[in-house]
Design an enzyme around this catalytic site. Structure first.
Site, PDB file in Angstrom:
ATOM      1  N   SER A 230       0.845  -1.196   0.000  1.00  0.00           N
ATOM      2  CA  SER A 230       0.000   0.000   0.000  1.00  0.00           C
ATOM      3  C   SER A 230       0.872   1.234   0.000  1.00  0.00           C
ATOM      4  CB  SER A 230      -0.901   0.012   1.238  1.00  0.00           C
ATOM      5  OG  SER A 230      -1.559   1.261   1.400  1.00  0.00           O
TER       6      SER A 230
ATOM      7  N   TYR B  93      -3.074  -0.930  10.236  1.00  0.00           N
ATOM      8  CA  TYR B  93      -3.033  -1.208   8.800  1.00  0.00           C
ATOM      9  C   TYR B  93      -1.706  -0.771   8.197  1.00  0.00           C
ATOM     10  CZ  TYR B  93      -4.330  -0.976   3.854  1.00  0.00           C
ATOM     11  OH  TYR B  93      -4.369  -1.135   2.494  1.00  0.00           O
TER      12      TYR B  93
END
Length: 678
Positions: free
Chosen positions: A555, A568
C-alpha cells in the site's frame, strides 16, 4: 435440403461425441452427402459436409464443418500420385471447397468422400481399438462380426486409406463398417440414423464380446507393493511429487499439469504386466499424438520415501530423454520436423496415479484422458489376445508427420502468461479478483483463494471453466489451512509459478482506539498471512526449478503515514519489507519478488465495503460515496485508481518484459508525491 442434412449430421455427431465409449475428445469425424446450389450457375451440386480438422464431435457446430464439392473430390482419384506423395492430396482438398468459410478439411476427408454411402462415421472407441490392436485382430473381427464388419490392415490415414475402405465397401455389400487395424472403426449408412445405428452396433458388439470372453485379470496379478495407497495418503504424495514431476515435464518447455487417481489407472499400475504394456506405448494416432510414444513409469513401491521417489524420477527422466532422442534420430529423415522436446507427457506413479502435461490445462487433462483410453484398449486387447500396437516407425511417421506439424504451426501465438499458474489470495472481490481475471486473460491458470469458499468458486466461475480457474478456501492466518491450499492448488494445475499475496483487512482507528485484537487481526491476515503463504509456496517454486514470481499487494501507506490507521499501515510496511528480504533470499532460485503499492482503490474493494470506507470518509469529513473522487483529487494525475489498474501492474511484473526486475515496489496511486520511493 442442406439445412436438414447438416442439422442431422451435427445432432448425430454431438450424440456420438458426448459419450466417451464412442470416441475420445476431438477423435474421429463424421460426414454427410447431399445437394446444395452452385452460387455461380444456380444449378444443384452434390456436396460433402465433414467434420473439419481439429474439431470435437461432442461440441461440433456448423462452423466446424468443411464443405466440399463431391465431383471434384472424386476426380482426385484420377490424379492421385500414390502413397509416396500422399501429403499432396490434403492441399488438393482446398481446391474442392464449396463457398467461403468453414473448417479446414482433415486428412480423413478422402475416406468420407470416396466411400459410397450418404453418411459415414469414423470413430475411436476403446472397444473397437482393443480389437484393432489385438495380435489376431483380423480373426477376431470375423469371429465377432461375421461378414458385417471387415478388417482393414493398418495404413496411415490419408487418400489411400480412403480408397481401401471404398473398395472394401464395394466388395462387401452386406458390410456396415470396418475395423481399421491399430486405429479405430468406420461405419456407414444410407441415412444419418442408419450410420449412427451401425456405429453404435459395432462399438456395443465389440464391448459385449470383450465382456463375455475376456479374461478376468488381463493385466496379470496385482503386485502388493504397488497397490493404491489410501485416498488421503496418495493425494498428499501426489501433491508432494507434483513440483518434481512438473519440472521434469518442463525441461524443454514449460507445461501445465493434470493429476488423476482414477481407479482404472491405479489398477493398471498395480499389475504385474504394467511395465511391459507401458513400454509398448499407445497405438491409435490420436492417442500418442497427445501422450508421446510411451509414458514414463516410476519403478518403485508406492510406500517408498519421497526423497527416494524424487531421486529415481530424475534418473528415469535422463533415461527417457536419451531413449526418446534415440527414437527420433533413428527414424527421422532429412525433411522431418525438428524434435519437439524429449520430456514425457505422461508420468505414472504406482499407488499414486497419473500426471499428464500440456501447453494448457485442457491439453494436459485431455492427454490424461487419452492415456486412460489407452489403458482401456490394452485391457481389452490383453483380455482376448495380446496387445500389439503399430510399430515404432509408423508411430514416428504419425508423430512427426509434416501435416500434423503444419497444424501445430497454425495455432495462435501463446499469450504472455501461457503455461503459468497463479495463486491469488483474497481473490473473491476487489483487487484480488481483478488480478485473477487479468492473469487468466493473459493466459495463466488461476487459483482464486479466499476465506469464503462459495465466493471464491463464484469468482473463478466468472473467469472461466475449471481448466482456467478454480476457487479454493483458505484462512491465510492458519498454516495448516495454507498447507491444504497449496496441496489442492498443485493438484489442480500441476504446480505454481505466480504467488500474489493480496488478502487483507483494515480497521480505520486511531492509536488510542486500536485494540490489541485489532492489531493482531490485521497483522495475522496481512503480515503473518503473507509470510505463511510465501513460506508454503516457495518450496514448490524451488523444487520445480522453473523460477517464479511472488507479488505483495502492499500500500501507499507502507511508505506514508496517514491518520487513524496505525495497525493497517504498520502491517503494510511489514509486507513491503518482506518483498526486499525475499527478493534477496529467493533470487538464487530464479524467483523474483516484487510489490505493488496501491492507494485509494474504493470501487469494488472488499476492504472499503466492510466499513473501512465509511470510517475513512468520516476522517476526511466527506460522504462515503464521494471517497473515490476525493482520493483522485489529491493525486498528481487526478485519476481514480481502480482494481484493474493494480491488476495491470501485476501483469507487467509477472510478464516477460520485466524478467530482470526484483525487489521493486510499483506505486499505483495516480501520483502521491509523499509516497515517491527514494
Amino acid at each position: 435440403m442442406s439445412d436438414t442434412t447438416t442439422g442431422d449430421l451435427i445432432a448425430r455427431s454431438n450424440r456420438l461425441g458426448a459419450d466417451p465409449k464412442n470416441t475420445n475428445y476431438a477423435g474421429g469425424n463424421t460426414s454427410a452427402k447431399g445437394f446444395g446450389t452452385d452460387p455461380v450457375t444456380g444449378e444443384p451440386v452434390e456436396l460433402l459436409w465433414v467434420k473439419g480438422s481439429g474439431g470435437d464431435l461432442g461440441t461440433l457446430t456448423e462452423e466446424g464443418l468443411a464443405v466440399l464439392q463431391l465431383d471434384r473430390l472424386r476426380a482426385l482419384v484420377d490424379v492421385y500420385p500414390g502413397v509416396g506423395r500422399e501429403d499432396e492430396m490434403v492441399a488438393a482438398f482446398d481446391h474442392c471447397l464449396h463457398g467461403k468459410g468453414g473448417a479446414a478439411p482433415s486428412i480423413d476427408t478422402a475416406m468420407h468422400a470416396l466411400v459410397d454411402a450418404a453418411h459415414v462415421d469414423h470413430l475411436h472407441p476403446d472397444s473397437g481399438i482393443a480389437i484393432a490392436t489385438a495380435k489376431d485382430g483380423e480373426d477376431l473381427t470375423t469371429r465377432i462380426f461375421g461378414d458385417k464388419v471387415v478388417w482393414v490392415p493398418w495404413r496411415r490415414p490419408g487418400f489411400q486409406l480412403g480408397l481401401d475402405i471404398a473398395a472394401i465397401k464395394d466388395e462387401n455389400p452386406g458390410a456396415v463398417g470396418c475395423i481399421l487395424g491399430g486405429h479405430g472403426i468406420t461405419a456407414w449408412g444410407d441415412s444419418s440414423a442408419a450410420a449412427e445405428k451401425n456405429s453404435r452396433w459395432i462399438i456395443r458388439t465389440a464391448q459385449d464380446y470383450l465382456d463375455k470372453h475376456g479374461r478376468k485379470n488381463p493385466f496379470g496379478r496385482t503386485v502388493a507393493k504397488k497397490a493404491a495407497l489410501d485416498p488421503a495418503e496418495r493425494r498428499a504424495k501426489a501433491a508432494a511429487l507434483a513440483p518434481t514431476i512438473r519440472g521434469i515435464a518442463s525441461h524443454d518447455r514449460p507445461m501445465v499439469g493434470h493429476f488423476t487417481d482414477d481407479e482404472r489407472v491405479l489398477d493398471f499400475l498395480a499389475s504385474a504386466n504394467a511395465p511391459r504394456l507401458a513400454a509398448l506405448g499407445t497405438s491409435c494416432p490420436d492417442h500418442f499424438l497427445r501422450t508421446k510414444v510411451r509414458p514414463m513409469l516410476l519403478d518403485l513401491p508406492a510406500a517408498a520415501s519421497l526423497e527416494k521417489m524424487r531421486g529415481r524420477l530424475r534418473e528415469l527422466h535422463e533415461n527417457y530423454r536419451a531413449e526418446y532422442t534415440a527414437y527420433y534420430e533413428k527414424y527421422a529423415t532429412a525433411d522431418s520436423p525438428a524434435m519437439r522436446g524429449a520430456d514425457p507427457l505422461i508420468v505414472l506413479v504406482p499407488g499414486v496415479g497419473m500426471f499428464s502435461y500440456g501447453a494448457n490445462k485442457q491439453t494436459a487433462r485431455v492427454a490424461g484422458e487419452f492415456y486412460l483410453n489407452a489403458i482401456n484398449v490394452m485391457r481389452g486387447a490383453e483380455s482376448v489376445s495380446t496387445y500389439s500396437p503399430i510399430s515404432e516407425v509408423e508411430k514416428f511417421r504419425i508423430e512427426y508427420w509434416a501435416l500434423e506439424d503444419a497444424k501445430l504451426q497454425r495455432m495462435p501465438k501463446p499469450k504472455s502468461h501461457a503455461t503459468r499458474i497463479a495463486l491469488v489470495t483474497g481473490a473473491a472481490s476487489g483487487i484480488g479478483k481483478a488480478i485473477a481475471a487479468r492473469l487468466a486473460a493473459d493466459g495463466a491458470c488461476v487459483v482464486v483463494a479466499d476465506l469464503d469458499l462459495a465466493r471464491a468458486q463464484a469468482a473463478a466461475a466468472e473467469i472461466g471453466s475449471t481448466d482456467v480457474a478454480v476457487g479454493l478456501a483458505v484462512d491465510v492466518s492458519d498454516a495448516a489451512a495454507i498447507e491444504g491450499l497449496v496441496r489442492d492448488a498443485v493438484l489442480a494445475f500441476g504446480g505454481l509459478d505466480i504467488i500474489v499475496n493480496n488478502a487483507g483487512v483494515s480497521l480505520s482507528k486511531s492509536l488510542l482506539d486500536t485494540t490489541e485484537e485489532d492489531w493482531d487481526l490485521q497483522h495475522d491476515i496481512m503480515a503473518k498471512g503473507s509470510f505463511l503463504i510465501s513460506k508454503a509456496t516457495a518450496p514448490v517454486l524451488i523444487e520445480q526449478g522453473m523460477g517464479g514470481d511472488v507479488i505483495y499487494i502492499a500500500s501507499k501507506n507502507s511508505v506514508v503515514a496517514g491518520p487513524n490507521n496505525i495497525a493497517y499501515s504498520a502491517t503494510k510496511a511489514d509486507q513491503a519489507h518482506q518483498v526486499r528480504l525475499l527478493a534477496v533470499e529467493l533470487g538464487e532460485h530464479g524467483i523474483k519478488v516484487n510489490g505493488v503499492n496501491p492507494d485509494g482503490v474504493v470501487r469494488g474493494s472488499g476492504i472499503f465495503a466492510s466499513g473501512w470506507g465509511a470510517n475513512r470518509a468520516r476522517t476526511y469529513g466527506i460522504a462515503e460515496e464521494e471517497l473515490g473522487r476525493f482520493y483522485a483529487q489529491r493525486t498528481i494525475l487526478k485519476r481514480e485508481v481502480l482494481p484493474e489498474n493494480v491488476a495491470n501492474a501485476v501483469s507487467v511484473l509477472t510478464g516477460p518484459d520485466l524478467s530482470h526486475t526484483t525487489g521493486l515496489h510499483i506505486p499505483v496511486d495516480a501520483g502521491v508525491a509523499a509516497a515517491f520511493l527514494r
